[in-house]
Write an enzyme that holds these catalytic residues in place. Sequence first.
Site, PDB file in Angstrom:
ATOM      1  N   ASP A  72       0.576  -1.205  -0.324  1.00  0.00           N
ATOM      2  CA  ASP A  72      -0.467   0.458  -0.665  1.00  0.00           C
ATOM      3  C   ASP A  72       0.617   1.243   0.181  1.00  0.00           C
ATOM      4  O   ASP A  72       1.692   1.191   0.528  1.00  0.00           O
ATOM      5  CB  ASP A  72      -0.935   0.036   1.357  1.00  0.00           C
ATOM      6  CG  ASP A  72      -0.087  -0.488   2.625  1.00  0.00           C
ATOM      7  OD1 ASP A  72       0.972  -1.506   2.556  1.00  0.00           O
ATOM      8  OD2 ASP A  72      -0.747  -0.808   3.746  1.00  0.00           O
ATOM      9  N   ASN A 103      -8.021  -3.082  14.230  1.00  0.00           N
ATOM     10  CA  ASN A 103      -8.930  -3.138  14.032  1.00  0.00           C
ATOM     11  C   ASN A 103      -8.913  -4.442  12.701  1.00  0.00           C
ATOM     12  O   ASN A 103      -9.898  -4.792  12.347  1.00  0.00           O
ATOM     13  CB  ASN A 103      -9.943  -1.540  12.755  1.00  0.00           C
ATOM     14  CG  ASN A 103      -8.911  -1.333  11.513  1.00  0.00           C
ATOM     15  OD1 ASN A 103      -8.242  -2.201  11.627  1.00  0.00           O
ATOM     16  ND2 ASN A 103      -9.492   0.243  11.052  1.00  0.00           N
ATOM     17  N   HIS A 106      -7.598  -4.702  10.057  1.00  0.00           N
ATOM     18  CA  HIS A 106      -7.043  -4.062   8.714  1.00  0.00           C
ATOM     19  C   HIS A 106      -5.661  -5.431   8.183  1.00  0.00           C
ATOM     20  O   HIS A 106      -5.248  -5.257   8.974  1.00  0.00           O
ATOM     21  CB  HIS A 106      -6.787  -2.420   8.115  1.00  0.00           C
ATOM     22  CG  HIS A 106      -6.025  -2.175   8.902  1.00  0.00           C
ATOM     23  ND1 HIS A 106      -5.712  -0.728   8.910  1.00  0.00           N
ATOM     24  CD2 HIS A 106      -4.484  -2.264   9.052  1.00  0.00           C
ATOM     25  CE1 HIS A 106      -5.028  -0.384   9.067  1.00  0.00           C
ATOM     26  NE2 HIS A 106      -3.914  -1.539   9.329  1.00  0.00           N
ATOM     27  N   GLU A 122     -10.103  -1.911   5.166  1.00  0.00           N
ATOM     28  CA  GLU A 122     -10.322  -1.692   6.469  1.00  0.00           C
ATOM     29  C   GLU A 122     -11.727  -2.225   6.658  1.00  0.00           C
ATOM     30  O   GLU A 122     -12.357  -3.201   5.941  1.00  0.00           O
ATOM     31  CB  GLU A 122     -10.516  -0.073   6.658  1.00  0.00           C
ATOM     32  CG  GLU A 122      -9.952   0.997   6.382  1.00  0.00           C
ATOM     33  CD  GLU A 122      -8.802   1.365   7.546  1.00  0.00           C
ATOM     34  OE1 GLU A 122      -8.880  -0.234   8.849  1.00  0.00           O
ATOM     35  OE2 GLU A 122      -8.061   1.767   7.270  1.00  0.00           O
TER      36      GLU A 122
END
Length: 250
Positions: free
Chosen positions: A67, A136, A138, A143
Site C-alpha cells: 500500500d 481493527n 485491517h 479496512e
Amino acid sequence: MRIYACADYRTMSRQAANIISAQVIFKPDCILGLATGSTPIGTYAQLVEWYKKGDLSFAEVRSVNLDEYLGLAPDHIQSYRYFMQKNLFDHVDIKPENTNVPNGLAEDPEAECRRYDRIIEGFGGVDLQLLGMGHNGHIGFNEPSNAFPTDTHVVELTHSTIEANKRFFASEADVPHKALTMGVRSILQAKAVLMVVSGADKAEVVHKAFCGPVTPEVPASILQLHRNVILVGDMEALHLLPKEVLHLCD
Ligand code: F6R
C-alpha cells in the site's frame, strides 16, 4: 497454519527474517510481498544484517508492497516508498527497478490500481506475502467493511487507522485520509503468507482474527481460509490464543 510464539520483539523479528531468508535462498528470483508499519522494522533490520554478512542476496528478488498513502510523493518522509528505501531497499542489493510500491501521486488513482494489479498478475502472484495487522483487523489498508475488497483500490482510511498512524506525522491533520491498497484477492493468492504481530495492544484483534468468525468486519480473519499462513508474534500479542496451537521459539 503455523504459529510461532516468541519471547520478545527481537526474537520475533529474527524468526520472521529467517522465514523470508529461507524463501529467498530456496527461490532467489521469488516475488516478495512487503509491508510497512512499525512491526516489520526489526525483521528488515535483521535481513539487512544478514545481507551485509554475505549470507543473503536480493539480486534476483522482485517485490510488491501492499500500500501507499494517496497524495504523498515517494520521497516524502512518511510515504511507504520512503519507508521501504530507508528500512530495506537502500541497504541490500535488490534492483530498484524490481521494487514496486503504488504511486501515491498518480494523477488517475483508479488507473494506478489497475496498473498495480497488472504488475502482480504479470509476476504470476506473490510467493511470500509479509503482513502486519491493524488494531481493527485491517491487512494492507483493507479496512473493516461489509464486503472483502478484492482488487487494488483507493480506500478512505478509518478514524482508528488515522489515529494509530498519527504517531508518525507532525499532527493528526497531516495524516492522509486516503490510500491505495492491494486487495484481499492478491493477498489470498500469495503462495504463503507471513504475518507479524507484536505487543499486548494487538492481543484482542489477533484472537478475533484467528479464533473468531471469518468476516469482512475483521479483514485479517479471511486468512483462516488460506492454506499456508505463518503467524509470528511475541507472547504479548499471542497470549489470548490457545496454548496448544503455539510453537514456542526463542
Ligand atoms: C502497512 C500495512 C498495515 C500495517 C498495519 C499494522 O503496509 O499494510 O496494514 O501492517 O497497520 O501496523 P503496525 O505494524 O505499525 O502496527
